[in-house]
Design a protein around this motif. Structure first.
Motif, PDB file in Angstrom:
ATOM      1  N   LEU B 191       0.879  -1.174   0.000  1.00  0.00           N
ATOM      2  CA  LEU B 191       0.000   0.000   0.000  1.00  0.00           C
ATOM      3  C   LEU B 191       0.911   1.216   0.000  1.00  0.00           C
ATOM      4  O   LEU B 191       1.647   1.455   0.951  1.00  0.00           O
ATOM      5  N   GLU B 192       0.846   1.960  -1.085  1.00  0.00           N
ATOM      6  CA  GLU B 192       1.812   3.024  -1.237  1.00  0.00           C
ATOM      7  C   GLU B 192       1.248   4.399  -0.916  1.00  0.00           C
ATOM      8  O   GLU B 192       1.971   5.309  -0.524  1.00  0.00           O
ATOM      9  N   GLU B 193      -0.045   4.521  -1.094  1.00  0.00           N
ATOM     10  CA  GLU B 193      -0.632   5.850  -0.971  1.00  0.00           C
ATOM     11  C   GLU B 193      -2.102   5.705  -0.643  1.00  0.00           C
ATOM     12  O   GLU B 193      -2.761   4.793  -1.135  1.00  0.00           O
ATOM     13  N   LEU B 194      -2.613   6.607   0.180  1.00  0.00           N
ATOM     14  CA  LEU B 194      -4.056   6.658   0.440  1.00  0.00           C
ATOM     15  C   LEU B 194      -4.603   7.867  -0.303  1.00  0.00           C
ATOM     16  O   LEU B 194      -3.966   8.923  -0.309  1.00  0.00           O
ATOM     17  N   GLN B 195      -5.743   7.721  -0.928  1.00  0.00           N
ATOM     18  CA  GLN B 195      -6.356   8.881  -1.590  1.00  0.00           C
ATOM     19  C   GLN B 195      -6.791   9.873  -0.514  1.00  0.00           C
ATOM     20  O   GLN B 195      -6.981   9.505   0.653  1.00  0.00           O
ATOM     21  N   GLU B 196      -6.961  11.098  -0.921  1.00  0.00           N
ATOM     22  CA  GLU B 196      -7.272  12.173   0.015  1.00  0.00           C
ATOM     23  C   GLU B 196      -8.498  11.834   0.870  1.00  0.00           C
ATOM     24  O   GLU B 196      -9.527  11.412   0.354  1.00  0.00           O
ATOM     25  N   GLY B 197      -8.345  11.986   2.170  1.00  0.00           N
ATOM     26  CA  GLY B 197      -9.476  11.771   3.076  1.00  0.00           C
ATOM     27  C   GLY B 197      -9.704  10.325   3.471  1.00  0.00           C
ATOM     28  O   GLY B 197     -10.623  10.024   4.228  1.00  0.00           O
ATOM     29  N   VAL B 198      -8.867   9.397   2.953  1.00  0.00           N
ATOM     30  CA  VAL B 198      -9.040   7.976   3.277  1.00  0.00           C
ATOM     31  C   VAL B 198      -8.081   7.609   4.406  1.00  0.00           C
ATOM     32  O   VAL B 198      -6.906   7.982   4.377  1.00  0.00           O
ATOM     33  N   THR B 199      -8.583   6.878   5.402  1.00  0.00           N
ATOM     34  CA  THR B 199      -7.709   6.456   6.497  1.00  0.00           C
ATOM     35  C   THR B 199      -7.170   5.055   6.219  1.00  0.00           C
ATOM     36  O   THR B 199      -7.744   4.302   5.428  1.00  0.00           O
ATOM     37  N   LEU B 200      -6.079   4.724   6.899  1.00  0.00           N
ATOM     38  CA  LEU B 200      -5.488   3.395   6.754  1.00  0.00           C
ATOM     39  C   LEU B 200      -6.493   2.325   7.181  1.00  0.00           C
ATOM     40  O   LEU B 200      -6.599   1.268   6.561  1.00  0.00           O
ATOM     41  N   GLU B 201      -7.262   2.619   8.229  1.00  0.00           N
ATOM     42  CA  GLU B 201      -8.270   1.670   8.721  1.00  0.00           C
ATOM     43  C   GLU B 201      -9.298   1.366   7.631  1.00  0.00           C
ATOM     44  O   GLU B 201      -9.678   0.226   7.411  1.00  0.00           O
ATOM     45  N   GLU B 202      -9.722   2.437   6.949  1.00  0.00           N
ATOM     46  CA  GLU B 202     -10.721   2.248   5.899  1.00  0.00           C
ATOM     47  C   GLU B 202     -10.154   1.387   4.763  1.00  0.00           C
ATOM     48  O   GLU B 202     -10.819   0.487   4.243  1.00  0.00           O
ATOM     49  N   ALA B 203      -8.895   1.651   4.385  1.00  0.00           N
ATOM     50  CA  ALA B 203      -8.259   0.883   3.312  1.00  0.00           C
ATOM     51  C   ALA B 203      -8.154  -0.585   3.718  1.00  0.00           C
ATOM     52  O   ALA B 203      -8.418  -1.492   2.916  1.00  0.00           O
ATOM     53  N   LYS B 204      -7.798  -0.827   4.982  1.00  0.00           N
ATOM     54  CA  LYS B 204      -7.670  -2.215   5.469  1.00  0.00           C
ATOM     55  C   LYS B 204      -9.022  -2.920   5.451  1.00  0.00           C
ATOM     56  O   LYS B 204      -9.140  -4.076   5.044  1.00  0.00           O
ATOM     57  N   GLU B 205     -10.024  -2.187   5.888  1.00  0.00           N
ATOM     58  CA  GLU B 205     -11.375  -2.742   5.978  1.00  0.00           C
ATOM     59  C   GLU B 205     -11.919  -3.139   4.599  1.00  0.00           C
ATOM     60  O   GLU B 205     -12.616  -4.127   4.446  1.00  0.00           O
ATOM     61  N   LYS B 206     -11.563  -2.348   3.589  1.00  0.00           N
ATOM     62  CA  LYS B 206     -12.139  -2.569   2.252  1.00  0.00           C
ATOM     63  C   LYS B 206     -11.277  -3.452   1.350  1.00  0.00           C
ATOM     64  O   LYS B 206     -11.603  -3.653   0.183  1.00  0.00           O
ATOM     65  N   THR B 207     -10.150  -3.938   1.886  1.00  0.00           N
ATOM     66  CA  THR B 207      -9.234  -4.717   1.054  1.00  0.00           C
ATOM     67  C   THR B 207      -9.075  -6.122   1.621  1.00  0.00           C
ATOM     68  O   THR B 207      -8.645  -6.276   2.770  1.00  0.00           O
ATOM     69  N   GLU B 208      -9.414  -7.124   0.831  1.00  0.00           N
ATOM     70  CA  GLU B 208      -9.286  -8.503   1.311  1.00  0.00           C
ATOM     71  C   GLU B 208      -7.834  -8.978   1.279  1.00  0.00           C
ATOM     72  O   GLU B 208      -7.391  -9.736   2.140  1.00  0.00           O
ATOM     73  N   ALA B 209      -7.084  -8.509   0.294  1.00  0.00           N
ATOM     74  CA  ALA B 209      -5.704  -8.969   0.144  1.00  0.00           C
ATOM     75  C   ALA B 209      -4.852  -8.555   1.347  1.00  0.00           C
ATOM     76  O   ALA B 209      -5.120  -7.557   2.003  1.00  0.00           O
ATOM     77  N   THR B 210      -3.825  -9.351   1.593  1.00  0.00           N
ATOM     78  CA  THR B 210      -2.831  -8.984   2.596  1.00  0.00           C
ATOM     79  C   THR B 210      -1.872  -8.000   1.943  1.00  0.00           C
ATOM     80  O   THR B 210      -1.462  -8.208   0.798  1.00  0.00           O
TER      81      THR B 210
END
Lengths: 219, 218
Positions: B191-210
């Motif tokens: 995971l290299e970058e989060l789009q503006e306003g997105v938290t790491l928690e949200e990215a983790k929650e929405k991504t099944e892959a490790t």
């Protein structure tokens, strides 16, 4: 030698169970007059080789819709829902081939090659039933040549000897198919005298073309 | 004036704008149909790319004259820029497989942490065919998947392992969604970058892959 022929002569060429290649990409560069001749003839059970099955009403689409085909070898059927419907209903045999592989199989068929080795499709459903060959550590699929009894092509301009010039993106599969069929029929927008197309301009040399018809069937 | 953009459109704009930043001046680029065709609208100042259209030319541009023979790879009317060149489908795919196309941007139904992509069929539901996609993911030097992060039902499209028939195995380099940017590396998905306003928690929650979180984000 004048290779231009009438529509009656064209119709006498088509036979049941023939393999027919048709140029074009979503109908662009497809000889609509020739396709409609096949469509209106009594010919049936053809094997159609074309990049895609175009649309319900244009390109090679009507040949599928009107059940002229028993088999289609193509890279894309998504724009003609009837192809998918017939395939799922078991009425039509569809062989899906990656577009670059389709081009190379036709090229191989027209240029005396026993097949080509491509990395495309390795590790996917496309490799099923195919020989895998390792060259210098990389895996390739052996893809076999494709030929047809008849190729139906579209060019912008021909001279009477069949030298062809194409226009913009209507070239696509046409020059490849000109090499890979026993009889090559081309539909053109304009026909000119031999010598009026400069040798430097010719994309498909006339020696590959057997018959010429002007779009709409008149000449 | 306030312009209201539907959320799905906003997502596509965010994705296209981020993909544009991956392109370098002079790159030869092939864009898939749909979202990827929006990418040129967001190219940074000073970055010009040459668009390849797999139906037989380089130098794809906006429509300038009416020419029924000139379409893009989606069959839509197209134009060419000065310096464009036409060729046949064989040559077009020689360019693609031969590594002469720097970047391909295409959509995905599923992508996984091993760099696999599935985007050409859903068994029993939709079998459009692969068209040029298998050659593009195999041959282009850099493969960017530009897609919405989740399915319409909300499931992650970035998986541990693709479930649909593959378009290419181990071919993806970058995944750009409206949530984040991932890179496929030898060590795994990063995971290299989060789009503006997105938290790491949200990215983790929405991504099944490790995935590995880039040190830049921690």
């Amino acid at each position: 030698m004048d290779k231009s022929i009438t529509m009656e002569e064209v119709l006498s060429i088509f036979k049941d169970e023939m393999t027919i290649m048709v140029g074009g990409f979503m109908g662009v560069g497809t000889p609509e007059t020739l396709v409609s001749a096949v469509d209106q003839s009594d010919v049936k059970d053809i094997t159609l080789i074309a990049n895609d099955t175009a649309f319900i009403e244009t390109g090679v689409g009507p040949l599928v819709v009107n059940k002229k085909c028993k088999k289609v070898i193509t890279s894309h059927i998504g724009t003609n829902p009837e192809t998918g419907r017939q395939m799922i209903a078991g009425e039509l045999d569809v062989e899906l081939v990656p577009q670059g592989t389709l081009a190379e199989r036709i090229r191989a068929g027209g240029s005396g090659l026993g097949g080509i080795l491509t990395p495309t499709g390795v590790g996917t459903a496309v490799e099923e039933g195919k020989e895998k060959i390792k060259v210098d550590g990389r895996e390739y699929l052996l893809e076999k040549p494709l030929r047809a009894d008849v190729a139906l092509l579209k060019a912008f301009k021909a001279d009477k000897a069949g030298n062809l010039v194409y226009h913009s993106s209507a070239r696509n599969f046409n020059p490849l198919m000109a090499m890979a069929a026993d009889t090559v029929i081309v539909e053109v927008e304009h026909i000119v005298e031999v010598g009026e197309i400069a040798p430097d301009e010719v994309i498909t040399p006339g020696i590959l073309v057997d018959k010429i018809i002007v779009q709409g069937g008149n000449h | 004036m306030v312009t209201l953009v539907p959320p799905q459109m906003a997502a596509k704009q965010i994705i296209a704008a981020r993909v544009a930043k991956e392109l370098k001046n002079g790159d030869v680029v092939n864009l898939g149909i749909g979202l990827p065709t929006m990418v040129p609208n967001y190219l940074p100042e000073g970055v010009n790319v040459i668009l390849q259209s797999e139906n037989g030319y380089v130098g794809l541009g906006p429509v300038t004259v009416e020419d029924p023979d000139l379409v893009n790879a989606g069959g839509q009317p197209a134009g060419v820029i000065p310096g464009a060149a036409f060729f046949d489908s064989g040559f077009s795919f020689e360019l693609i497989r031969g590594g002469h196309v720097d970047v391909t941007v295409l959509g995905g139904l599923e992508v996984d942490e091993h760099g696999n992509i599935a985007n050409w069929m859903v068994p029993g539901k939709m079998v459009p065919g692969m068209g040029g996609a298998m050659d593009l993911v195999t041959g282009a030097k850099k493969v960017i998947v530009a897609m919405e992060h989740c399915t319409k039902k909300g499931g992650s499209k970035i998986l541990e392992q693709c479930t649909l028939p593959l378009t290419g195995k181990g071919v993806v380099d970058v995944i750009v969604t409206e949530i984040a940017v991932f890179r496929v590396t030898k060590e795994g998905l990063v995971l290299e970058e989060l789009q503006e306003g997105v938290t790491l928690e949200e990215a983790k929650e929405k991504t099944e892959a490790t995935f590995i979180v880039s040190p830049n984000l921690v």
